[in-house]
Design a protein around this motif. Structure first.
Motif, short mmCIF file in Angstrom:
data_model
loop_
_atom_site.label_atom_id
_atom_site.label_comp_id
_atom_site.label_asym_id
_atom_site.label_seq_id
_atom_site.Cartn_x
_atom_site.Cartn_y
_atom_site.Cartn_z
N UNK A 775 0.77 -1.13 -0.28
CA UNK A 775 0.65 -0.23 -0.21
C UNK A 775 1.19 1.61 0.09
N UNK A 776 2.06 0.88 -0.14
CA UNK A 776 2.63 2.32 0.07
C UNK A 776 4.67 1.32 -0.96
N UNK A 777 5.27 2.68 -0.98
CA UNK A 777 6.28 2.48 -1.98
C UNK A 777 7.48 2.99 -0.76
N UNK A 778 8.75 2.70 -1.54
CA UNK A 778 9.71 3.03 -0.91
C UNK A 778 10.21 4.54 -1.06
N UNK A 779 11.14 5.42 0.10
CA UNK A 779 11.27 6.88 -0.10
C UNK A 779 12.59 6.97 -0.63
N UNK A 780 13.29 7.74 -1.43
CA UNK A 780 14.24 8.35 -1.28
C UNK A 780 14.76 9.76 -0.44
N UNK A 781 15.65 10.15 -0.41
CA UNK A 781 16.30 10.66 0.53
C UNK A 781 15.53 12.29 -0.04
N UNK A 782 15.30 12.66 -1.62
CA UNK A 782 14.88 13.46 -2.28
C UNK A 782 13.23 13.70 -1.64
N UNK A 783 12.58 12.55 -2.00
CA UNK A 783 11.40 12.42 -1.26
C UNK A 783 10.72 12.49 -0.17
N UNK A 784 11.87 12.51 1.33
CA UNK A 784 11.48 12.85 2.17
C UNK A 784 11.86 14.40 2.18
N UNK A 785 12.24 14.85 1.32
CA UNK A 785 12.78 16.38 1.60
C UNK A 785 11.69 16.85 0.84
N UNK A 786 10.84 16.86 -0.36
CA UNK A 786 9.78 16.92 -0.63
C UNK A 786 8.96 17.10 0.21
N UNK A 787 8.27 16.17 0.91
CA UNK A 787 7.51 16.05 1.65
C UNK A 787 7.50 16.85 2.44
N UNK A 788 8.71 17.75 3.23
CA UNK A 788 9.07 18.07 4.51
C UNK A 788 8.72 19.87 3.55
#
Length: 803
Positions: A775-788
């Motif tokens: 129901x969800x996928x892996x996160x990259x560091x850019x995904x982390x930064x984008x969500x923040x």
């Protein structure tokens, strides 16, 4: 009797115990707890009445394991032996033979004759109500205890003078405070030390006890009793007050509770009367053998007569049903294929019930007993229905119930149980011998001393009566207590902290990476990240006890004894201030510092995973408030292989929406950074809606409190509704900048949740085997930064930052 003195509330019954659904996906994270561990940490935080925790206690009870009565008796005898660490498989048979003279009326001492046991039990089986059970059972038990003192068995201890156990009728309210909440319970009968049983009646006659000043240890007389005075005191209490109702008994003195139920028609006697003579026989199963958690279909216990076939002639009431067979030793009747939601609806229990099932009643008593003393190891209670008793064993790993013992027909096994318990030291009962009760200036404290390789001896004085102590109410789980502490050894090493120190005492899962290990990794990261340095707790000292809860399960032959095994930790930290004391710009600054610390740790492979108000703290440094991300006992490291531990106990009101689903609660949704960041947002919303300038609002002005009274799925539904209707309920006390900030954060979450649902629907439509899709996928560091950045880039975030 029924619990008394509780205030009813509205709640949603939590889902039943963890059972993998049919066709479940691969476990991506540790399944969430569904018992008292979910809410017990929040008694002070959310103002739950103790009664509202009852449904979660039911879920803990439903997960109880089972063992044979003889295995339980053998384990208790082993514990009461002279060599408790050495296996002695012959103990039970030796003791069964040794107690036969007591069973057969052949023992007499100090004017007490064991023949009185049969006389009392003949009264017990007569027609009458539940309360008519009390006096004859107590009389038989106390006569037996006197006579069993005369029985000697090679390898067994003598009776323990420091405990001097006696059976006492209660059926009177016993009150206890749990932070800001008061509970009142009324167990029918109790086992407790003779001196404690006598105390309420002595105070009534002789006046008040004098308070002592200074530091005084609670005195326990370990010298041999004066036989004459002791026998006289016991005999007088047995004859006059053992069946009277004591007032103001403290839970801390209770060794075990006894709860009675009568299922036989009150106009009829119990069918099988006591034997006139007894011999040692093989165990005969009762029917039902184990108690189900079902008040309206509770068992009508009786035992197969030894002269008749076991399967066809065991007595069973026409009104009652036996429990269904369960898997892996669990007593839960839930079928593996039943959806969590449908099961919850079928068995919904509301706090308005006049009388819960006896197993749940006993669970609430166990919760009181756990809360009454520090670092309680385990508990033993007895449930008695008609002529059958069940032994219930509780510790922080879980609950075990023995098969039933018909104490009328199988008197030797009842006598062996009393023989073992009579030889228990206080630590065998549940008291942790490492934490000694002391009086300091008239207040209850606990003293802990232990050898340390670096410091020699570490002394901790736990101020357990302090109003800032954070307590726990529940049965299993971490059972975290946070207590103000002073220490000469630690003060000598670190000096005196302006705000003092606290000790964190909890039962951590043995299979998890320990909090001290994680904090060591965090400390290394802080050396190279300024956003972490100064924003993490400083572990001053710690100790891990090496005796795991799994040992009892191994002794009892319970399947998978190590699953969920726990060990006791004591950690000492510098004391910090709670984030809930802040508001406006101060709150935002400290909160954001914690976010920056958290994201740096996450990128370095330390995953916190339990963001809640209680874990966000602050302190002063050089005139600046420093935010602290606290509490790492549920955290994990990037190199941990797969989910660790048996159950998580994430704090439901602050969990991300993705995690508040039945699938996520089963551990089928991987816990990602975005879930923790979303928790930070919910924490900020929670604080702003519940506090005005650091002061808790009146209950009628706290609309979010219900989130803590709901199970995960129902809480998720409430939070989804909140996001879509936040503008309908603006708190009047909030500053406009803070209110705009909350609205924009909620809008970001709502938009993200909407987009996530669309993405998942597309995946399901395109997939040929959707049941096994994550129901969800892996996160990259850019995904982390984008969500923040989706939050930090809002206008209101920028406005608050500039204030």
């Amino acid at each position: 009797m029924s619990p008394a003195g509780e205030t009813a509330g509205t709640l949603s019954t939590p889902p039943h115990a963890n059972v993998p659904a049919h066709g479940a996906s691969t476990i991506e994270s540790t399944p969430n707890s569904r018992g008292t561990a979910v809410v017990s940490e929040n008694i002070g935080l959310v103002g739950l009445t103790v009664k509202e925790v009852r449904p979660w206690i039911q879920r803990d009870i439903e997960k109880a394991k089972q063992c044979k009565a003889d295995a339980m008796l053998q384990a208790l005898l082993q514990r009461a032996s002279c060599a408790p660490e050495t296996k002695q498989p012959e103990l039970l048979q030796k003791c069964l033979n040794a107690v036969l003279p007591v069973c057969n009326g052949q023992v007499s001492t100090g004017g007490t004759h064991s023949s009185g046991i049969e006389t009392a039990l003949k009264k017990y089986v007569c027609s009458g109500t539940e309360t008519d059970f009390y006096a004859p059972f107590i009389e038989a038990t106390n006569i037996a205890l006197v006579c069993l003192e005369e029985i000697e068995v090679d390898g067994m201890r003598a009776p323990v003078p420091a405990v001097d156990m006696i059976c006492q009728q209660n059926d009177m309210p016993i009150a206890q405070n749990h932070q800001t909440v008061k509970s009142i319970r009324k167990p029918d009968g109790i086992l407790l030390p003779l001196n404690s049983a006598c105390a309420p009646f002595e105070v009534k006659k002789g006046g008040k006890k004098r308070k002592q000043k200074g530091k005084q240890k609670d005195v326990v007389n370990n010298d041999k009793k004066d036989d004459t005075s002791h026998d006289t005191k016991r005999r007088v209490h047995m004859n006059t007050n053992a069946t009277a109702k004591p007032k103001n008994l403290p839970w801390k003195d209770v060794l075990a509770c006894i709860e009675f139920k009568r299922k036989t028609d009150s106009k009829k006697p119990i069918k099988l009367s006591p034997h006139s003579s007894h011999k040692v026989n093989d165990y005969v199963p009762t029917k039902p053998e184990y108690l189900p958690v079902d008040h309206f279909k509770a068992p009508a216990p009786s035992q197969t007569p030894e002269t008749q076939p076991k399967s066809d002639t065991a007595l069973e009431s026409s009104h009652l049903t036996a429990p269904q067979p369960s898997k892996a030793g669990s007593s839960s009747k839930r079928k593996a294929g039943d959806p969590l939601e449908s099961v919850a609806k079928k068995t919904r229990i509301t706090p308005d019930s006049d009388e819960p099932d006896v197993t749940i009643q006993m669970g609430t008593y166990a919760a009181e007993m756990f809360a009454a003393n520090v670092a309680v190891n385990h508990l033993i209670n007895l449930i008695v229905i008609d002529d059958v008793m069940w032994i219930w064993y509780y510790d922080r790993q879980g609950i075990i119930q023995s098969s039933g013992i018909n104490f009328i027909q199988d008197l030797p096994r009842f006598m062996v149980l009393l023989f073992a318990l009579q030889r228990f030291e206080l630590e065998d009962w549940c008291r942790n011998k490492n934490f000694l009760p002391v009086q300091v200036e008239g207040k209850q404290c606990h003293e802990f001393k232990i050898k340390d390789e670096e410091l020699g001896e570490v002394d901790l004085l736990l101020h357990t009566s302090h109003n800032e102590r954070v307590t726990h109410y529940g049965l299993q789980g971490r059972a975290t207590n946070v207590v103000p502490v002073t220490s000469e050894a630690l003060a000598k090493k670190y000096g005196n902290f302006q705000d003092g120190m606290v000790a964190k005492i909890f039962w951590g899962e043995a299979s998890r990476t320990s909090e001290p290990e994680i904090l060591e990794k965090v400390r290394e990261i802080a050396k190279v990240h300024d956003s972490v340095k100064g924003h993490i707790p400083e572990l001053l000292w710690h100790h891990t006890f090496t005796n795991p809860t799994s040992a009892m399960r191994e002794a009892l032959g319970v399947p998978e004894p190590a699953k969920g095994s726990r060990v006791l930790y004591v950690l000492v930290f510098r004391k910090f201030h709670p984030i809930t004391k802040l508001h406006g710009k101060e709150l935002f600054d400290v909160w954001y510092q914690c976010i920056l610390c958290h994201v740096a740790l996450w990128k370095e492979g330390v995953f916190h995973r339990d963001v809640s108000p209680g874990n966000l703290m602050w302190y002063w440094k050089d005139g600046k408030r420093m935010g602290v991300l606290n509490d790492y006992d549920l955290s994990s490291l990037i190199d941990d292989r797969g989910p660790r531990g048996n159950e998580r106990t994430g704090t439901v009101p602050f969990m991300a929406l993705d995690l508040l689903t039945a699938k996520a609660q089963r551990g089928e949704v991987k816990h990602l950074y975005r879930h923790d960041l979303e928790s930070f947002i919910w924490v900020f919303i929670w604080i702003c809606f519940r506090y005005r300038e650091g002061v808790l609002l009146p209950e009628e002005l706290r609309p979010l409190d219900d989130w803590a009274r709901l199970d995960a799925v129902a809480c998720g539904e409430k939070k989804y509704f909140f996001l879509g209707h936040i503008l309908d309920q603006p708190p009047s006390h909030l500053e406009s900048t803070v209110w705009r900030f909350l609205v924009q954060c909620a809008t970001v979450l709502d938009t993200y949740a909407f987009n996530r649902r669309g993405q998942l629907q597309q995946l399901l439509l395109l997939s040929t085997d959707s049941a096994d899709k994550p129901t969800n996928s892996e996160e990259s560091e850019s995904d982390i930064d984008a969500f923040l950045q989706s939050f930090t880039n809002t206008e209101s975030w920028a406005a608050l930052s500039k204030l």
